[in-house]
Design a protein around this motif. Sequence first.
Motif, PDB file in Angstrom:
ATOM      1  N   GLU A 191     -42.937  12.592  31.979  1.00 19.13           N
ATOM      2  CA  GLU A 191     -44.326  13.415  31.832  1.00 19.13           C
ATOM      3  C   GLU A 191     -45.263  13.048  32.804  1.00 19.13           C
ATOM      4  N   GLU A 192     -44.465  12.544  34.160  1.00 19.89           N
ATOM      5  CA  GLU A 192     -45.380  12.444  35.263  1.00 19.89           C
ATOM      6  C   GLU A 192     -45.945  13.720  36.103  1.00 19.89           C
ATOM      7  N   ARG A 193     -47.069  13.423  36.546  1.00 21.94           N
ATOM      8  CA  ARG A 193     -47.541  14.544  37.472  1.00 21.94           C
ATOM      9  C   ARG A 193     -48.144  14.102  38.873  1.00 21.94           C
TER      10      ARG A 193
ATOM     11  N   ASP B 134     -46.612  19.279  37.764  1.00 21.51           N
ATOM     12  CA  ASP B 134     -45.955  18.569  36.991  1.00 21.51           C
ATOM     13  C   ASP B 134     -44.394  18.789  36.937  1.00 21.51           C
ATOM     14  N   THR B 135     -43.547  18.132  35.920  1.00 20.13           N
ATOM     15  CA  THR B 135     -42.133  18.164  36.166  1.00 20.13           C
ATOM     16  C   THR B 135     -41.553  19.393  35.380  1.00 20.13           C
TER      17      THR B 135
ATOM     18  N   GLU C 271     -51.883  20.323  42.290  1.00 20.90           N
ATOM     19  CA  GLU C 271     -51.280  19.681  41.412  1.00 20.90           C
ATOM     20  C   GLU C 271     -50.129  20.082  40.755  1.00 20.90           C
TER      21      GLU C 271
ATOM     22  N   ALA D 244     -43.016  17.679  43.337  1.00 21.02           N
ATOM     23  CA  ALA D 244     -42.971  17.178  42.076  1.00 21.02           C
ATOM     24  C   ALA D 244     -41.523  17.244  41.607  1.00 21.02           C
TER      25      ALA D 244
END
Length: 319
Positions: A61-63, A82-83, A80, A54
């Motif tokens: 705000e990408e994941r 996120d950043t 999962e 990641a």
Amino acid sequence: MADQLIKVITKDEAFRAFAVDGTKLVEAAAESHETSRLATVILGRALLATEILAQATLKGEERLNVKMAGRGPIGQIVTEADTHGAVRGYVSNPDIEPIVNDDNQLNVAGAVGNNGSFQVTKFAPYSNPYIGQSIMVSGEIGDDFTYYLTHSEQIPSVIGVGVTMNPDNTVKAAGGFLVQALPGATDAQLEDLNEKLQKMPALATLLGNKKGPLAILDAIIGENNYSKLQSLGIGLAAEPSKDAYAAQLATLPSRELQGMIDEDGGAEVRGKFSGKRHHFTAHELDIILQDVLKREAAQKKEEAEEDDSDASNSADDKK
């Protein structure tokens, strides 16, 4: 001190690298999911590799979501990240019994399998998800992430992750790294990096050093041969509140909620990613049920009014 991920670039600008100490993160995940010794190692490696991926490939705000299905007894591995340093995941079979190799070490590859798929889905605001796919090449987790980055993202990379357990099945050390060649890297520099990777001590040994992730970078790149670009605290993604799960229960038909009250006297909801359990008493379910009944009654009334309107319009047309 919180777990930490560090991003650096070599002073000769031939490589960029990431190193992470995720010992507390993996221990927290193991406690939440009540994983066996082998499942803890597998889930821990997957969480660490996903967090590194990641940080290396996302922005803003990408994941991303990673699904590994090697067709081994651990089942599917889903993670999962996120950043912002938040990561979560689960394995289909958290109770998997120990599988050992000829050296009497936990056989991660045998549990994960390598006859399946590796899928990464990237989510970005205001755009459609991007799906990248490759194959499972070893089941060791790090090798599979490396293959994905090299072949699907076209980025020459090496990812290594490791989780070492104590005799009492707690996590002794968990960490990992990613090294990526930049456009200016020469064959000689690549060969030197490969030699250092072959000679580097075990991750658990390096993380025992007070320098934490920096000890990993020193072993791979060489002390004082890099400049720090970023330091980020990492941890498990926040657990949804009980109210959030209540809102999900409120989407069920009234007959299902009534069945939970009559047959079970309540309900227990377990977060797939967090492993946390939330108990709803019969009284709490009844409160949710009353709201659902009101909603269903309003829907029926609206449908009846629409039917009456359609019938009236049809009669007018025949006149």
